[in-house]
Design an enzyme around this catalytic site. Sequence first.
Site, PDB file in Angstrom:
ATOM      1  N   ARG A  51     -27.513 -36.206  29.003  1.00 53.58           N
ATOM      2  CA  ARG A  51     -28.908 -35.820  28.748  1.00 53.58           C
ATOM      3  C   ARG A  51     -29.524 -36.819  27.785  1.00 53.58           C
ATOM      4  NH1 ARG A  51     -29.582 -32.552  24.984  1.00 53.58           N
ATOM      5  NH2 ARG A  51     -28.079 -30.974  25.638  1.00 53.58           N
ATOM      6  N   TYR A 103     -54.983 -35.252  39.610  1.00 50.08           N
ATOM      7  CA  TYR A 103     -53.898 -34.735  40.457  1.00 50.08           C
ATOM      8  C   TYR A 103     -53.759 -33.233  40.200  1.00 50.08           C
ATOM      9  CZ  TYR A 103     -49.192 -33.849  42.145  1.00 50.08           C
ATOM     10  OH  TYR A 103     -48.105 -33.321  42.789  1.00 50.08           O
ATOM     11  N   ASP A 175     -52.198 -42.382  33.893  1.00 44.20           N
ATOM     12  CA  ASP A 175     -51.341 -42.084  35.042  1.00 44.20           C
ATOM     13  C   ASP A 175     -51.540 -43.228  36.034  1.00 44.20           C
ATOM     14  OD1 ASP A 175     -50.324 -41.204  37.493  1.00 44.20           O
ATOM     15  OD2 ASP A 175     -50.855 -39.101  37.137  1.00 44.20           O
ATOM     16  N   LYS A 200     -43.544 -41.681  44.088  1.00 48.23           N
ATOM     17  CA  LYS A 200     -44.501 -42.279  45.014  1.00 48.23           C
ATOM     18  C   LYS A 200     -44.164 -43.765  45.237  1.00 48.23           C
ATOM     19  CE  LYS A 200     -46.072 -38.152  44.408  1.00 48.23           C
ATOM     20  NZ  LYS A 200     -47.116 -37.799  43.479  1.00 48.23           N
TER      21      LYS A 200
HETATM   22  C1  LIG Z   1     -47.337 -36.790  42.471  1.00 48.76           C
HETATM   23  C2  LIG Z   1     -48.182 -37.087  41.304  1.00 48.76           C
HETATM   24  C3  LIG Z   1     -47.885 -36.559  40.041  1.00 48.76           C
HETATM   25  C4  LIG Z   1     -46.725 -35.605  39.822  1.00 48.76           C
HETATM   26  O1  LIG Z   1     -45.499 -36.218  40.003  1.00 48.76           O
HETATM   27  P1  LIG Z   1     -44.181 -35.456  40.560  1.00 48.76           P
HETATM   28  O2  LIG Z   1     -43.189 -36.550  40.648  1.00 48.76           O
HETATM   29  O3  LIG Z   1     -44.561 -34.840  41.872  1.00 48.76           O
HETATM   30  O4  LIG Z   1     -43.841 -34.419  39.535  1.00 48.76           O
HETATM   31  C5  LIG Z   1     -48.706 -36.913  38.977  1.00 48.76           C
HETATM   32  N1  LIG Z   1     -49.764 -37.742  39.151  1.00 48.76           N
HETATM   33  C6  LIG Z   1     -50.078 -38.249  40.353  1.00 48.76           C
HETATM   34  C7  LIG Z   1     -51.260 -39.148  40.477  1.00 48.76           C
HETATM   35  C8  LIG Z   1     -49.306 -37.950  41.469  1.00 48.76           C
HETATM   36  O5  LIG Z   1     -49.649 -38.452  42.660  1.00 48.76           O
END
Ligand SMILES: *Cc1c(COP(=O)(O)O)cnc(C)c1O
Length: 384
Positions: A51, A103, A175, A200
């Site tokens: 962890r 998001y 983000d 992604k």
């Molecule tokens: C998918 C996504 C998230 C969340 O991420 P996870 O890996 O699904 O927890 C946050 N911000 C954006 C822009 C996303 O596309």
Amino acid sequence: MDEKKLKFNSKTIHGGQQPDQAYGAVMPPIYQTSTYAQSTPGGHKGYEYSRSANPTRTALEQSLASIESGTYGLAFASGLAAIDAVVKLLKPGDEVISTNDLYGGSYRLFKKVFEKFGIAFHFIGMQNAEEIAEQINQNTRLIWVETPTNPMMNIIDIKAVSELAKKHGILLAVDNTFATPYLQRPLEMGADIVMHSATKYLGGHSDVVVGALVVNDKALAEQLYFIQNATGAVCGPMDSFLVLRGIKTLHVRMQRHCENGRAVAQYLANHPKIEKVYWPGFAEHPNHQIAKDQMADFGGMISFVPKGSDFKAAIKIVERLQLFTLAESLGGVESLAGHPASMTHASIPKEEREKSGVVDSLIRLSVGIEDADDLIADLDQAIG
Ligand SMILES: *Cc1c(COP(=O)(O)O)cnc(C)c1O
């Protein structure tokens, strides 16, 4: 070799990576272990419990830091776990300013989880830094930016927001999931924290759920590391390996995502049955100039609204698609289509959603790296 001097397309492959010390393995081994032998209490080789740290995760964290032009990387069990760690820097009474077409999962985390702990969130349009300035008060601690925004593809001027944040001593987090460091590197533009859903584009193959944070400031890194270890939503060794493997081809995948994105956006814009196409590469896009200034290209994310169509007509189009898979998520090699109002953004109330343009007939595409002709043929038969 001074790896800080490497260009981006080399950093994706070599950034932060050292040859494996045990056998010289070229790919970082998957250290599938929870614990590590100690010769005497506290006598270990840098790792004592997975962890706190794991060598495969360390390799990923160093790669993330390198490609985002940062110093410290942290890998989490998901993108939302990474965002959760950032909000845990705050305390009751603190306020956060964020974008209104955020998001859906980030919105849900802010509103439904953290609001009840006494943290206030303000969701506003951020294309104009003056509007952000109006929301700042002595309790504002964090500005949370997503650019391009999801799914409306608005562009927020990271430099302008960072100047504002610095002036008021507020943390700025970006983000960077949609853009990836191939297109834009927020830390270079003055952000304090860059966040990723590595699920992604960084992972890139729709086979893993992982999150990431990258920062430059040592004290901030230590606070985030404390939260990561204390709350425990860490990225496992196998998932770390998969994202590392994905990052090695990020630059070539992104180049193709951008080329295909351009072809699909132009096809849709010229289609008589399409009302509106949202893609920052169009000269008519309201934030096109900022996109040109802060991004290397315009990416493969596109949203569009069919002419005169309603909820049902939009659903028909996404159901008829064959090469595009109807699915949540984005950023994989395969093309995906989504219907934000009923899928990714269903957790946002309809009135909130429509204020930012997420109407019931909006369709979002994550354009993959297949042959662009095949993608356009598929859209053509689905739109009819
Ligand atoms: C998918 C996504 C998230 C969340 O991420 P996870 O890996 O699904 O927890 C946050 N911000 C954006 C822009 C996303 O596309």
